[in-house]
Design an enzyme around this catalytic site. Structure first.
Site, PDB file in Angstrom:
ATOM      1  N   GLY A  87     -12.763 -40.408  11.914  1.00  0.00           N
ATOM      2  CA  GLY A  87     -11.601 -40.108  12.760  1.00  0.00           C
ATOM      3  C   GLY A  87     -11.965 -39.649  14.159  1.00  0.00           C
TER       4      GLY A  87
ATOM      5  N   GLY B  60      -7.443 -37.488   9.959  1.00  0.00           N
ATOM      6  CA  GLY B  60      -8.854 -37.167   9.728  1.00  0.00           C
ATOM      7  C   GLY B  60      -9.572 -37.011  11.052  1.00  0.00           C
TER       8      GLY B  60
ATOM      9  N   LYS C 259     -22.437 -46.064  -5.328  1.00  0.00           N
ATOM     10  CA  LYS C 259     -21.878 -44.861  -4.698  1.00  0.00           C
ATOM     11  C   LYS C 259     -22.341 -43.642  -5.481  1.00  0.00           C
ATOM     12  CE  LYS C 259     -19.155 -43.727  -1.227  1.00  0.00           C
ATOM     13  NZ  LYS C 259     -18.914 -44.396   0.053  1.00  0.00           N
TER      14      LYS C 259
HETATM   15  P1  NAD Z   1     -16.065 -36.517   7.130  1.00  0.00           P
HETATM   16  O1  NAD Z   1     -16.520 -35.572   6.095  1.00  0.00           O
HETATM   17  O2  NAD Z   1     -16.883 -36.625   8.370  1.00  0.00           O
HETATM   18  O3  NAD Z   1     -14.551 -36.175   7.555  1.00  0.00           O
HETATM   19  C1  NAD Z   1     -13.512 -36.118   6.640  1.00  0.00           C
HETATM   20  C2  NAD Z   1     -12.248 -35.722   7.398  1.00  0.00           C
HETATM   21  O4  NAD Z   1     -11.132 -35.778   6.504  1.00  0.00           O
HETATM   22  C3  NAD Z   1     -12.273 -34.305   7.952  1.00  0.00           C
HETATM   23  O5  NAD Z   1     -11.666 -34.279   9.219  1.00  0.00           O
HETATM   24  C4  NAD Z   1     -11.413 -33.521   6.956  1.00  0.00           C
HETATM   25  O6  NAD Z   1     -10.814 -32.390   7.530  1.00  0.00           O
HETATM   26  C5  NAD Z   1     -10.375 -34.566   6.627  1.00  0.00           C
HETATM   27  N1  NAD Z   1      -9.713 -34.308   5.358  1.00  0.00           N
HETATM   28  C6  NAD Z   1     -10.255 -33.866   4.198  1.00  0.00           C
HETATM   29  N2  NAD Z   1      -9.284 -33.717   3.273  1.00  0.00           N
HETATM   30  C7  NAD Z   1      -8.119 -34.097   3.867  1.00  0.00           C
HETATM   31  C8  NAD Z   1      -6.777 -34.182   3.444  1.00  0.00           C
HETATM   32  N3  NAD Z   1      -6.435 -33.833   2.202  1.00  0.00           N
HETATM   33  N4  NAD Z   1      -5.857 -34.626   4.327  1.00  0.00           N
HETATM   34  C9  NAD Z   1      -6.208 -34.979   5.581  1.00  0.00           C
HETATM   35  N5  NAD Z   1      -7.456 -34.912   6.046  1.00  0.00           N
HETATM   36  C10 NAD Z   1      -8.398 -34.478   5.202  1.00  0.00           C
HETATM   37  O7  NAD Z   1     -15.921 -37.932   6.407  1.00  0.00           O
HETATM   38  P2  NAD Z   1     -15.968 -39.373   7.059  1.00  0.00           P
HETATM   39  O8  NAD Z   1     -17.365 -39.862   6.964  1.00  0.00           O
HETATM   40  O9  NAD Z   1     -15.243 -39.369   8.361  1.00  0.00           O
HETATM   41  O10 NAD Z   1     -15.128 -40.205   5.973  1.00  0.00           O
HETATM   42  C11 NAD Z   1     -13.707 -40.363   6.074  1.00  0.00           C
HETATM   43  C12 NAD Z   1     -13.318 -41.615   5.314  1.00  0.00           C
HETATM   44  O11 NAD Z   1     -14.027 -42.728   5.852  1.00  0.00           O
HETATM   45  C13 NAD Z   1     -13.641 -41.591   3.811  1.00  0.00           C
HETATM   46  O12 NAD Z   1     -12.677 -42.318   3.104  1.00  0.00           O
HETATM   47  C14 NAD Z   1     -14.979 -42.312   3.765  1.00  0.00           C
HETATM   48  O13 NAD Z   1     -15.258 -42.841   2.474  1.00  0.00           O
HETATM   49  C15 NAD Z   1     -14.729 -43.369   4.814  1.00  0.00           C
HETATM   50  N6  NAD Z   1     -15.942 -43.994   5.325  1.00  0.00           N
HETATM   51  C16 NAD Z   1     -16.871 -43.283   6.021  1.00  0.00           C
HETATM   52  C17 NAD Z   1     -18.018 -43.938   6.479  1.00  0.00           C
HETATM   53  C18 NAD Z   1     -19.068 -43.231   7.304  1.00  0.00           C
HETATM   54  O14 NAD Z   1     -19.992 -43.915   7.765  1.00  0.00           O
HETATM   55  N7  NAD Z   1     -18.975 -41.946   7.555  1.00  0.00           N
HETATM   56  C19 NAD Z   1     -18.187 -45.301   6.229  1.00  0.00           C
HETATM   57  C20 NAD Z   1     -17.196 -45.990   5.537  1.00  0.00           C
HETATM   58  C21 NAD Z   1     -16.081 -45.324   5.096  1.00  0.00           C
END
Ligand code: NAD
Length: 420
Positions: free
Chosen positions: A222, A217, A105
Protein backbone atom coordinates in the site's frame (compact mmCIF):
# COMPACT_ATOMS: atom_id res chain seq x y z
CA UNK A 1 -19.26 -23.13 1.29
CA UNK A 2 -17.77 -21.26 4.23
CA UNK A 3 -17.73 -17.94 2.41
CA UNK A 4 -14.61 -16.66 4.15
CA UNK A 5 -12.37 -19.75 4.24
CA UNK A 6 -9.52 -18.72 1.89
CA UNK A 7 -8.64 -22.29 0.88
CA UNK A 8 -12.26 -23.10 0.03
CA UNK A 9 -12.33 -19.84 -1.93
CA UNK A 10 -9.21 -20.80 -3.90
CA UNK A 11 -10.78 -24.20 -4.66
CA UNK A 12 -14.05 -22.56 -5.76
CA UNK A 13 -12.13 -20.23 -8.10
CA UNK A 14 -10.31 -23.22 -9.61
CA UNK A 15 -13.62 -25.13 -9.95
CA UNK A 16 -15.17 -22.21 -11.85
CA UNK A 17 -12.25 -22.11 -14.30
CA UNK A 18 -12.20 -25.94 -14.58
CA UNK A 19 -15.84 -26.00 -15.58
CA UNK A 20 -15.53 -23.32 -18.20
CA UNK A 21 -12.35 -24.80 -19.74
CA UNK A 22 -13.67 -28.38 -19.48
CA UNK A 23 -10.63 -29.45 -17.47
CA UNK A 24 -9.65 -33.13 -17.35
CA UNK A 25 -11.09 -34.61 -14.09
CA UNK A 26 -7.77 -36.15 -12.96
CA UNK A 27 -5.91 -32.87 -13.45
CA UNK A 28 -8.65 -31.06 -11.58
CA UNK A 29 -8.38 -33.55 -8.69
CA UNK A 30 -4.60 -33.07 -8.43
CA UNK A 31 -4.80 -29.28 -8.66
CA UNK A 32 -7.46 -28.93 -5.91
CA UNK A 33 -4.99 -29.99 -3.17
CA UNK A 34 -1.48 -29.02 -2.07
CA UNK A 35 1.23 -31.62 -2.64
CA UNK A 36 2.84 -31.15 0.79
CA UNK A 37 1.50 -29.57 4.00
CA UNK A 38 3.75 -29.31 7.07
CA UNK A 39 3.02 -27.89 10.52
CA UNK A 40 5.73 -27.64 13.17
CA UNK A 41 6.12 -26.31 16.68
CA UNK A 42 8.96 -23.83 17.08
CA UNK A 43 10.34 -23.28 20.61
CA UNK A 44 11.73 -19.74 20.95
CA UNK A 45 13.73 -18.22 23.81
CA UNK A 46 12.12 -14.90 24.76
CA UNK A 47 13.75 -11.80 26.25
CA UNK A 48 12.83 -12.78 29.85
CA UNK A 49 14.46 -16.20 29.36
CA UNK A 50 11.11 -17.98 29.17
CA UNK A 51 10.42 -20.26 26.19
CA UNK A 52 7.39 -19.79 23.97
CA UNK A 53 6.08 -22.42 21.59
CA UNK A 54 5.04 -21.02 18.19
CA UNK A 55 3.18 -22.88 15.44
CA UNK A 56 4.60 -22.59 11.92
CA UNK A 57 3.49 -23.84 8.51
CA UNK A 58 5.01 -24.47 5.09
CA UNK A 59 2.92 -25.68 2.18
CA UNK A 60 4.25 -26.75 -1.21
CA UNK A 61 1.24 -26.55 -3.47
CA UNK A 62 2.63 -27.68 -6.81
CA UNK A 63 6.17 -27.94 -8.20
CA UNK A 64 5.50 -29.35 -11.67
CA UNK A 65 6.99 -26.23 -13.33
CA UNK A 66 9.90 -25.69 -10.89
CA UNK A 67 10.82 -25.21 -7.21
CA UNK A 68 8.15 -23.93 -4.84
CA UNK A 69 8.09 -20.15 -4.39
CA UNK A 70 6.17 -18.10 -1.85
CA UNK A 71 6.44 -15.81 1.15
CA UNK A 72 6.35 -16.38 4.89
CA UNK A 73 3.72 -14.45 6.84
CA UNK A 74 3.98 -13.63 10.57
CA UNK A 75 0.42 -12.95 11.74
CA UNK A 76 -1.65 -13.56 14.91
CA UNK A 77 -4.56 -14.97 12.85
CA UNK A 78 -2.37 -17.13 10.61
CA UNK A 79 -3.87 -20.58 9.96
CA UNK A 80 -3.32 -23.55 7.69
CA UNK A 81 -6.22 -22.75 5.35
CA UNK A 82 -4.83 -19.28 4.66
CA UNK A 83 -1.38 -20.73 3.94
CA UNK A 84 -2.85 -23.40 1.65
CA UNK A 85 -4.83 -20.78 -0.27
CA UNK A 86 -1.83 -18.47 -0.60
CA UNK A 87 0.31 -21.39 -1.84
CA UNK A 88 -2.33 -22.19 -4.49
CA UNK A 89 -2.39 -18.55 -5.61
CA UNK A 90 1.43 -18.61 -5.83
CA UNK A 91 1.16 -21.60 -8.18
CA UNK A 92 -1.19 -19.71 -10.49
CA UNK A 93 0.85 -16.51 -10.15
CA UNK A 94 4.17 -18.05 -11.22
CA UNK A 95 2.43 -19.92 -14.06
CA UNK A 96 0.61 -16.84 -15.36
CA UNK A 97 3.90 -14.89 -15.39
CA UNK A 98 5.47 -17.95 -17.08
CA UNK A 99 8.27 -18.23 -14.50
CA UNK A 100 10.09 -21.58 -14.10
CA UNK A 101 8.74 -21.94 -10.55
CA UNK A 102 5.92 -23.61 -8.66
CA UNK A 103 3.85 -22.34 -5.74
CA UNK A 104 4.39 -22.51 -1.97
CA UNK A 105 3.74 -20.44 1.15
CA UNK A 106 4.60 -20.34 4.84
CA UNK A 107 3.53 -18.67 8.02
CA UNK A 108 3.81 -18.45 11.78
CA UNK A 109 1.05 -17.66 14.28
CA UNK A 110 2.60 -14.76 16.21
CA UNK A 111 2.11 -11.10 17.04
CA UNK A 112 5.31 -9.30 16.09
CA UNK A 113 3.91 -6.04 17.49
CA UNK A 114 4.27 -7.61 20.96
CA UNK A 115 7.78 -8.98 20.34
CA UNK A 116 11.11 -7.17 20.42
CA UNK A 117 13.71 -7.39 17.64
CA UNK A 118 15.72 -10.06 19.42
CA UNK A 119 12.65 -12.30 19.83
CA UNK A 120 11.69 -11.81 16.18
CA UNK A 121 15.24 -12.80 15.17
CA UNK A 122 15.06 -15.93 17.37
CA UNK A 123 11.71 -16.88 15.83
CA UNK A 124 13.03 -16.33 12.28
CA UNK A 125 16.07 -18.52 12.95
CA UNK A 126 13.82 -21.09 14.69
CA UNK A 127 11.61 -21.24 11.59
CA UNK A 128 14.65 -22.21 9.51
CA UNK A 129 15.85 -24.79 12.05
CA UNK A 130 12.39 -26.40 11.86
CA UNK A 131 11.62 -26.08 8.14
CA UNK A 132 15.13 -25.66 6.62
CA UNK A 133 15.38 -29.21 5.32
CA UNK A 134 12.28 -28.60 3.17
CA UNK A 135 13.71 -25.37 1.73
CA UNK A 136 16.50 -24.59 -0.74
CA UNK A 137 17.27 -22.88 -4.06
CA UNK A 138 16.27 -26.00 -6.00
CA UNK A 139 13.34 -27.09 -3.81
CA UNK A 140 11.34 -24.30 -2.17
CA UNK A 141 12.30 -20.63 -1.95
CA UNK A 142 10.60 -18.30 0.60
CA UNK A 143 10.24 -14.49 0.53
CA UNK A 144 8.67 -11.71 2.66
CA UNK A 145 4.93 -11.31 3.12
CA UNK A 146 2.69 -9.65 5.72
CA UNK A 147 4.77 -8.55 8.75
CA UNK A 148 8.01 -10.10 7.50
CA UNK A 149 10.84 -7.92 6.21
CA UNK A 150 14.18 -7.98 4.32
CA UNK A 151 15.93 -8.14 7.73
CA UNK A 152 13.96 -11.28 8.61
CA UNK A 153 14.96 -12.77 5.23
CA UNK A 154 18.62 -11.96 6.06
CA UNK A 155 18.44 -13.78 9.43
CA UNK A 156 16.77 -16.76 7.78
CA UNK A 157 19.40 -16.88 5.04
CA UNK A 158 22.18 -16.67 7.63
CA UNK A 159 20.71 -19.51 9.69
CA UNK A 160 20.22 -21.67 6.58
CA UNK A 161 23.78 -20.97 5.39
CA UNK A 162 25.23 -21.88 8.80
CA UNK A 163 23.40 -25.22 8.78
CA UNK A 164 24.38 -25.89 5.13
CA UNK A 165 28.00 -24.98 5.84
CA UNK A 166 28.16 -22.59 2.87
CA UNK A 167 26.48 -19.37 1.73
CA UNK A 168 23.14 -20.08 0.05
CA UNK A 169 21.88 -16.70 -1.13
CA UNK A 170 19.45 -18.29 -3.61
CA UNK A 171 17.45 -20.08 -0.89
CA UNK A 172 15.36 -17.01 -0.04
CA UNK A 173 14.45 -13.74 -1.80
CA UNK A 174 13.51 -10.25 -0.68
CA UNK A 175 16.89 -9.99 1.06
CA UNK A 176 18.61 -6.64 1.69
CA UNK A 177 20.98 -5.48 -1.05
CA UNK A 178 23.96 -6.19 1.24
CA UNK A 179 23.08 -9.89 1.07
CA UNK A 180 22.48 -9.84 -2.68
CA UNK A 181 18.85 -8.90 -2.78
CA UNK A 182 17.78 -7.48 -6.13
CA UNK A 183 17.68 -3.85 -7.11
CA UNK A 184 14.03 -2.86 -7.45
CA UNK A 185 12.63 -5.62 -5.17
CA UNK A 186 11.41 -3.23 -2.45
CA UNK A 187 8.66 -1.61 -4.55
CA UNK A 188 8.22 -4.37 -7.14
CA UNK A 189 4.81 -5.61 -5.96
CA UNK A 190 3.28 -2.15 -6.14
CA UNK A 191 5.10 -1.24 -9.36
CA UNK A 192 3.85 -4.38 -11.10
CA UNK A 193 0.35 -3.43 -9.97
CA UNK A 194 0.82 0.04 -11.49
CA UNK A 195 1.72 -1.49 -14.87
CA UNK A 196 -1.57 -3.43 -14.72
CA UNK A 197 -3.46 -0.28 -13.69
CA UNK A 198 -1.95 1.63 -16.62
CA UNK A 199 -3.07 -1.03 -19.12
CA UNK A 200 -6.47 -1.63 -17.52
CA UNK A 201 -7.36 2.08 -17.24
CA UNK A 202 -6.62 2.42 -20.94
CA UNK A 203 -8.95 -0.50 -21.71
CA UNK A 204 -11.65 0.89 -19.38
CA UNK A 205 -11.31 4.43 -20.79
CA UNK A 206 -10.37 5.95 -17.42
CA UNK A 207 -8.08 8.98 -17.37
CA UNK A 208 -5.73 8.19 -14.47
CA UNK A 209 -4.56 11.80 -14.14
CA UNK A 210 -8.03 12.84 -13.02
CA UNK A 211 -8.89 9.65 -11.13
CA UNK A 212 -9.63 9.42 -7.41
CA UNK A 213 -8.07 6.43 -5.69
CA UNK A 214 -8.64 4.70 -2.31
CA UNK A 215 -5.96 2.36 -0.94
CA UNK A 216 -6.55 -0.13 1.89
CA UNK A 217 -3.29 -0.92 3.71
CA UNK A 218 -0.15 1.13 4.25
CA UNK A 219 2.51 -1.61 4.40
CA UNK A 220 4.93 -2.65 1.68
CA UNK A 221 2.24 -2.95 -1.00
CA UNK A 222 0.00 0.00 0.00
CA UNK A 223 2.76 2.44 0.90
CA UNK A 224 4.58 2.09 -2.43
CA UNK A 225 1.28 2.04 -4.32
CA UNK A 226 0.52 5.44 -2.78
CA UNK A 227 3.75 7.07 -3.96
CA UNK A 228 3.83 5.32 -7.35
CA UNK A 229 0.24 6.24 -8.26
CA UNK A 230 1.13 9.89 -7.68
CA UNK A 231 4.50 9.72 -9.41
CA UNK A 232 3.45 7.71 -12.47
CA UNK A 233 -0.07 9.01 -13.14
CA UNK A 234 -0.60 12.11 -10.96
CA UNK A 235 -3.88 10.65 -9.60
CA UNK A 236 -5.45 11.91 -6.38
CA UNK A 237 -5.47 9.57 -3.38
CA UNK A 238 -8.60 10.33 -1.39
CA UNK A 239 -8.56 7.50 1.18
CA UNK A 240 -6.03 5.29 2.94
CA UNK A 241 -6.13 2.92 5.92
CA UNK A 242 -4.18 0.46 8.04
CA UNK A 243 -5.17 -2.11 10.65
CA UNK A 244 -6.36 0.63 13.04
CA UNK A 245 -8.62 2.48 10.57
CA UNK A 246 -8.36 5.09 7.85
CA UNK A 247 -8.87 8.64 6.62
CA UNK A 248 -10.75 10.26 3.73
CA UNK A 249 -10.40 13.65 2.07
CA UNK A 250 -11.99 14.31 -1.35
CA UNK A 251 -9.27 16.91 -2.04
CA UNK A 252 -6.51 14.35 -1.60
CA UNK A 253 -4.07 13.15 1.07
CA UNK A 254 -0.39 13.94 1.23
CA UNK A 255 2.32 11.35 1.71
CA UNK A 256 4.49 13.29 4.16
CA UNK A 257 1.50 13.85 6.48
CA UNK A 258 0.65 10.14 6.44
CA UNK A 259 4.24 9.16 7.20
CA UNK A 260 4.26 11.64 10.08
CA UNK A 261 1.03 10.22 11.53
CA UNK A 262 2.33 6.65 11.15
CA UNK A 263 5.60 7.51 12.89
CA UNK A 264 4.01 9.49 15.71
CA UNK A 265 1.09 7.26 16.68
CA UNK A 266 1.60 4.10 14.65
CA UNK A 267 -1.45 4.63 12.44
CA UNK A 268 -2.43 6.66 9.38
CA UNK A 269 -5.86 7.20 10.95
CA UNK A 270 -4.31 10.02 13.05
CA UNK A 271 -3.49 12.03 9.89
CA UNK A 272 -4.60 15.62 10.37
CA UNK A 273 -7.04 17.36 8.04
CA UNK A 274 -9.20 14.44 6.92
CA UNK A 275 -12.32 12.61 8.01
CA UNK A 276 -11.70 9.40 9.99
CA UNK A 277 -13.21 6.31 8.31
CA UNK A 278 -13.26 2.59 9.00
CA UNK A 279 -11.80 -0.04 6.68
CA UNK A 280 -15.37 -0.95 5.68
CA UNK A 281 -16.14 2.67 4.74
CA UNK A 282 -12.98 2.84 2.65
CA UNK A 283 -14.26 0.03 0.41
CA UNK A 284 -17.47 2.00 -0.19
CA UNK A 285 -15.79 5.40 -0.53
CA UNK A 286 -16.35 7.77 -3.41
CA UNK A 287 -13.37 6.77 -5.59
CA UNK A 288 -12.87 5.69 -9.22
CA UNK A 289 -10.39 2.98 -8.25
CA UNK A 290 -9.98 0.99 -5.05
CA UNK A 291 -6.76 -0.81 -4.30
CA UNK A 292 -7.11 -3.41 -1.55
CA UNK A 293 -3.52 -3.82 -0.28
CA UNK A 294 -3.96 -5.45 3.14
CA UNK A 295 -5.66 -8.79 3.79
CA UNK A 296 -8.17 -11.32 2.43
CA UNK A 297 -11.97 -11.09 2.32
CA UNK A 298 -12.43 -7.32 2.27
CA UNK A 299 -15.05 -7.24 -0.50
CA UNK A 300 -17.76 -9.82 0.17
CA UNK A 301 -21.40 -10.51 -0.65
CA UNK A 302 -22.25 -8.00 2.10
CA UNK A 303 -20.59 -4.94 0.55
CA UNK A 304 -19.94 -5.72 -3.16
CA UNK A 305 -23.07 -3.88 -4.27
CA UNK A 306 -21.91 -0.77 -2.36
CA UNK A 307 -18.61 -0.44 -4.23
CA UNK A 308 -18.65 2.84 -6.19
CA UNK A 309 -15.33 2.39 -8.00
CA UNK A 310 -15.02 1.35 -11.64
CA UNK A 311 -11.83 -0.65 -11.04
CA UNK A 312 -10.89 -2.93 -8.12
CA UNK A 313 -7.14 -3.48 -8.35
CA UNK A 314 -6.31 -6.44 -6.09
CA UNK A 315 -2.83 -5.72 -4.78
CA UNK A 316 -3.53 -7.89 -1.70
CA UNK A 317 -4.02 -11.63 -2.01
CA UNK A 318 -7.63 -12.80 -1.89
CA UNK A 319 -9.39 -9.50 -1.03
CA UNK A 320 -12.54 -10.38 -3.07
CA UNK A 321 -14.69 -13.45 -2.32
CA UNK A 322 -16.21 -15.48 -5.23
CA UNK A 323 -19.74 -14.20 -4.43
CA UNK A 324 -18.47 -10.61 -4.47
CA UNK A 325 -16.56 -11.32 -7.68
CA UNK A 326 -19.82 -12.25 -9.41
CA UNK A 327 -21.59 -9.13 -8.17
CA UNK A 328 -18.74 -6.84 -9.29
CA UNK A 329 -18.64 -8.51 -12.74
CA UNK A 330 -22.41 -8.23 -13.19
CA UNK A 331 -22.19 -4.54 -12.24
CA UNK A 332 -19.59 -3.97 -14.96
CA UNK A 333 -16.79 -3.18 -12.49
CA UNK A 334 -13.34 -4.17 -13.72
CA UNK A 335 -11.87 -6.62 -11.20
CA UNK A 336 -8.15 -7.03 -11.78
CA UNK A 337 -7.23 -10.33 -10.04
CA UNK A 338 -4.62 -10.66 -7.31
CA UNK A 339 -2.36 -13.17 -8.98
CA UNK A 340 -2.00 -10.88 -11.99
CA UNK A 341 -1.88 -7.53 -10.14
CA UNK A 342 0.56 -8.41 -7.34
CA UNK A 343 2.82 -10.73 -9.34
CA UNK A 344 5.52 -8.01 -9.56
CA UNK A 345 6.82 -9.18 -6.16
CA UNK A 346 7.41 -12.76 -7.23
CA UNK A 347 8.69 -11.72 -10.66
CA UNK A 348 11.46 -9.62 -9.10
CA UNK A 349 12.00 -12.38 -6.52
CA UNK A 350 12.58 -14.65 -9.51
CA UNK A 351 15.08 -12.09 -10.89
CA UNK A 352 16.81 -12.08 -7.48
CA UNK A 353 17.07 -15.91 -7.51
CA UNK A 354 18.45 -15.86 -11.08
CA UNK A 355 21.05 -13.25 -10.07
CA UNK A 356 22.00 -15.22 -6.92
CA UNK A 357 22.45 -18.45 -8.88
CA UNK A 358 24.46 -16.82 -11.67
CA UNK A 359 26.38 -14.43 -9.39
CA UNK A 360 25.84 -11.60 -11.92
CA UNK A 361 23.87 -8.53 -10.80
CA UNK A 362 21.58 -6.25 -12.79
CA UNK A 363 20.83 -2.53 -12.56
CA UNK A 364 17.52 -1.14 -11.30
CA UNK A 365 16.66 -0.02 -14.87
CA UNK A 366 17.22 -3.59 -16.13
CA UNK A 367 14.93 -4.95 -13.42
CA UNK A 368 12.12 -2.45 -14.08
CA UNK A 369 12.28 -2.92 -17.86
CA UNK A 370 12.16 -6.73 -17.55
CA UNK A 371 9.32 -6.47 -15.01
CA UNK A 372 7.28 -4.27 -17.37
CA UNK A 373 7.79 -6.73 -20.23
CA UNK A 374 6.49 -9.69 -18.20
CA UNK A 375 3.57 -7.77 -16.61
CA UNK A 376 2.44 -6.35 -19.96
CA UNK A 377 2.59 -9.81 -21.55
CA UNK A 378 0.55 -11.34 -18.67
CA UNK A 379 -2.08 -8.59 -18.99
CA UNK A 380 -2.28 -9.04 -22.78
CA UNK A 381 -2.58 -12.84 -22.37
CA UNK A 382 -5.50 -12.40 -19.95
CA UNK A 383 -7.34 -9.99 -22.25
CA UNK A 384 -6.73 -12.27 -25.26
CA UNK A 385 -8.16 -15.26 -23.35
CA UNK A 386 -11.24 -13.22 -22.39
CA UNK A 387 -11.72 -12.32 -26.06
CA UNK A 388 -11.29 -15.92 -27.22
CA UNK A 389 -13.95 -17.10 -24.78
CA UNK A 390 -16.24 -14.20 -25.70
CA UNK A 391 -15.98 -15.29 -29.35
CA UNK A 392 -17.23 -18.74 -28.20
CA UNK A 393 -20.16 -17.03 -26.45
CA UNK A 394 -18.73 -17.35 -22.92
CA UNK A 395 -18.33 -14.07 -21.05
CA UNK A 396 -15.63 -14.51 -18.39
CA UNK A 397 -14.01 -12.11 -15.96
CA UNK A 398 -10.26 -11.41 -15.79
CA UNK A 399 -9.76 -13.80 -12.85
CA UNK A 400 -11.22 -16.78 -14.70
CA UNK A 401 -9.18 -15.91 -17.81
CA UNK A 402 -6.01 -15.75 -15.69
CA UNK A 403 -6.89 -19.11 -14.08
CA UNK A 404 -7.41 -20.71 -17.50
CA UNK A 405 -3.92 -19.65 -18.65
CA UNK A 406 -2.22 -20.72 -15.41
CA UNK A 407 -4.04 -24.05 -15.13
CA UNK A 408 -3.25 -24.90 -18.77
CA UNK A 409 0.46 -24.27 -18.15
CA UNK A 410 0.64 -26.30 -14.91
CA UNK A 411 -1.40 -29.13 -16.50
CA UNK A 412 0.91 -29.24 -19.53
CA UNK A 413 3.97 -29.59 -17.24
CA UNK A 414 2.26 -32.35 -15.22
CA UNK A 415 1.35 -34.14 -18.45
CA UNK A 416 4.91 -33.91 -19.77
CA UNK A 417 6.22 -35.32 -16.46
CA UNK A 418 3.79 -38.23 -16.67
CA UNK A 419 1.74 -37.32 -13.59
CA UNK A 420 -1.46 -38.26 -15.40
P1 NAD B 1 2.75 -5.42 5.25
O1 NAD B 1 2.94 -6.21 6.48
O2 NAD B 1 3.91 -4.61 4.77
O3 NAD B 1 1.49 -4.44 5.42
C1 NAD B 1 0.22 -4.90 5.74
C2 NAD B 1 -0.69 -3.68 5.86
O4 NAD B 1 -2.04 -4.13 6.07
C3 NAD B 1 -0.37 -2.77 7.03
O5 NAD B 1 -0.53 -1.43 6.65
C4 NAD B 1 -1.42 -3.14 8.08
O6 NAD B 1 -1.70 -2.09 8.96
C5 NAD B 1 -2.60 -3.41 7.17
N1 NAD B 1 -3.61 -4.25 7.81
C6 NAD B 1 -3.42 -5.33 8.60
N2 NAD B 1 -4.62 -5.79 9.02
C7 NAD B 1 -5.56 -4.99 8.45
C8 NAD B 1 -6.97 -4.95 8.49
N3 NAD B 1 -7.66 -5.85 9.21
N4 NAD B 1 -7.60 -3.99 7.78
C9 NAD B 1 -6.90 -3.09 7.05
N5 NAD B 1 -5.57 -3.07 6.99
C10 NAD B 1 -4.91 -4.00 7.68
O7 NAD B 1 2.26 -6.45 4.13
P2 NAD B 1 2.38 -6.32 2.56
O8 NAD B 1 3.63 -7.01 2.15
O9 NAD B 1 2.11 -4.91 2.14
O10 NAD B 1 1.17 -7.26 2.10
C11 NAD B 1 -0.16 -6.75 1.90
C12 NAD B 1 -0.88 -7.68 0.94
O11 NAD B 1 -0.14 -7.77 -0.27
C13 NAD B 1 -1.05 -9.12 1.44
O12 NAD B 1 -2.25 -9.66 0.96
C14 NAD B 1 0.14 -9.82 0.79
O13 NAD B 1 -0.06 -11.23 0.70
C15 NAD B 1 0.14 -9.12 -0.54
N6 NAD B 1 1.39 -9.25 -1.28
C16 NAD B 1 2.55 -8.72 -0.81
C17 NAD B 1 3.72 -8.89 -1.56
C18 NAD B 1 5.04 -8.28 -1.13
O14 NAD B 1 5.99 -8.38 -1.91
N7 NAD B 1 5.14 -7.64 0.01
C19 NAD B 1 3.68 -9.58 -2.77
C20 NAD B 1 2.46 -10.08 -3.22
C21 NAD B 1 1.33 -9.91 -2.47
Amino acid sequence: MDELNPFKISQAQLDAAAEIMNLDKTVHMILREPMRTVEMKIPVKMRDNSTELFTGFRVLYNNARGPGKGGIRFHPQENIDTVKALSAWMTWKTALANLPLGGAKGGVICDTKKMDEHEIENLSRGYIRSFGNLLGPKTDIPAPDVYTTPQIMAWMDDEYSKIAGNNEFGMITGKPLELWGSEGRFDSTALGGMYVLRDLAKKAGIDLKNAKIAIQGFGNAGNFAFSLVKKMFGSKIVAISDSKGGVYNPDGLDYAGLQKAKQQSGTVSDYEGAEKISNEQLIESDADIIIPAALENQITQANADKVKAKIVLELANGPVTPEADKILFERGIYGAPDFLVNSGGVIVSYFEWVQNISGYYWTEDDVYAKLDTIMSKSFADVVKTQEEYAAKGKKINMRTAAYIIAVQRVSAAMKARGWY
